[in-house]
Write a protein that holds these residues in place. Structure first.
Motif, short mmCIF file in Angstrom:
data_model
loop_
_atom_site.label_atom_id
_atom_site.label_comp_id
_atom_site.label_asym_id
_atom_site.label_seq_id
_atom_site.Cartn_x
_atom_site.Cartn_y
_atom_site.Cartn_z
N PRO A 159 3.14 0.98 -0.11
CA PRO A 159 3.38 -0.47 -0.12
C PRO A 159 2.11 -1.30 -0.03
O PRO A 159 1.98 -2.33 -0.69
N ASP A 160 1.13 -0.87 0.76
CA ASP A 160 -0.11 -1.62 0.91
C ASP A 160 -0.85 -1.72 -0.42
O ASP A 160 -1.27 -2.82 -0.83
N MET A 161 -1.01 -0.62 -1.11
CA MET A 161 -1.72 -0.64 -2.39
C MET A 161 -0.92 -1.37 -3.47
O MET A 161 -1.49 -2.00 -4.33
N LEU A 162 0.40 -1.30 -3.37
CA LEU A 162 1.23 -2.05 -4.31
C LEU A 162 0.91 -3.54 -4.19
O LEU A 162 0.68 -4.23 -5.19
N HIS A 163 0.87 -4.03 -2.96
CA HIS A 163 0.66 -5.46 -2.73
C HIS A 163 -0.78 -5.90 -2.92
O HIS A 163 -1.03 -6.97 -3.47
N SER A 164 -1.73 -5.07 -2.48
CA SER A 164 -3.11 -5.51 -2.55
C SER A 164 -3.84 -5.06 -3.81
O SER A 164 -4.77 -5.72 -4.26
N GLY A 165 -3.43 -3.94 -4.39
CA GLY A 165 -4.18 -3.40 -5.50
C GLY A 165 -3.49 -3.45 -6.84
O GLY A 165 -4.13 -3.19 -7.87
N MET A 166 -2.17 -3.75 -6.85
CA MET A 166 -1.46 -3.75 -8.13
C MET A 166 -0.85 -5.09 -8.49
O MET A 166 -1.05 -5.59 -9.59
N LEU A 167 -0.09 -5.66 -7.59
CA LEU A 167 0.61 -6.90 -7.92
C LEU A 167 -0.34 -8.04 -8.30
O LEU A 167 0.00 -8.84 -9.19
N PRO A 168 -1.52 -8.14 -7.67
CA PRO A 168 -2.43 -9.22 -8.11
C PRO A 168 -2.90 -9.08 -9.56
O PRO A 168 -3.39 -10.03 -10.15
N TYR A 169 -2.76 -7.88 -10.13
CA TYR A 169 -3.21 -7.64 -11.49
C TYR A 169 -2.07 -7.60 -12.46
O TYR A 169 -2.16 -7.27 -13.58
#
Length: 169
Positions: A159-169
């Motif tokens: 969930p952390d990488m989904l929110h910080s590393g994927m959704l912004p892109y």
């Protein structure tokens, strides 16, 4: 020390037993298996056969069939009961049948993500399936992150990488 010896020791330990609400011994029962009502892609069936999986536990067959029919499924069973096949089989079947399909796997820890990546990668490798699986976590080099985000197949993250590393892109 045998399991029976350990259990007998616990059973006679007053401090331990003061915390026990119920003690029950369940007899072993024969495993119950079932075949799928759906026909799997030949390469996927071959991968399963190479892993010596020729039938599924009844809960696996029911889950896989229901997912392949478009139903939402929740599988709540003990550790090492085969939950992974309940989602890997329908996902791989879908990816093999639709080149534009993608899957996102979310796991709460990096260790579990890597275990699941190894499991699905072994199945993909055994069947020589034209599917890719990638991990996207804090250890993924920044130089590879865009490539992994844009790759098809299965993306495994938390969930952390989904929110910080994927959704912004």
């Amino acid at each position: 020390m045998s399991l029976q010896t350990v259990l007998a020791g616990l059973r006679h330990n007053r401090d331990f037993m003061s915390q026990v609400v119920a003690w029950e011994r369940l007899p072993a029962r024969a495993r119950r298996t079932a075949h799928l009502s759906h026909t799997l892609a030949p390469a996927l069936a071959d991968a399963l056969q190479k892993r010596q999986i020729d039938a599924f536990f009844t809960h696996q067959a029911a889950a896989i069939d229901n997912v392949l029919e478009g139903a939402n499924v929740v599988v709540a069973t003990t550790t090492a009961s085969g939950k992974t096949l309940c989602y890997n089989i329908p996902v791989l079947q879908t990816l093999l049948g639709d080149a534009t399909a993608q899957a996102l796997y979310l796991f709460p820890t990096k260790a579990l993500s890597h275990d699941q990546l190894a499991e699905v990668s072994e199945l993909i490798s055994m069947g020589n399936l034209p599917v890719t699986a990638h991990s996207y976590d804090g250890d993924t080099p920044r130089s590879r992150r865009r490539q992994v985000r844009q790759a098809g197949g299965i993306l495994i993250t938390n969930p952390d990488m989904l929110h910080s590393g994927m959704l912004p892109y």
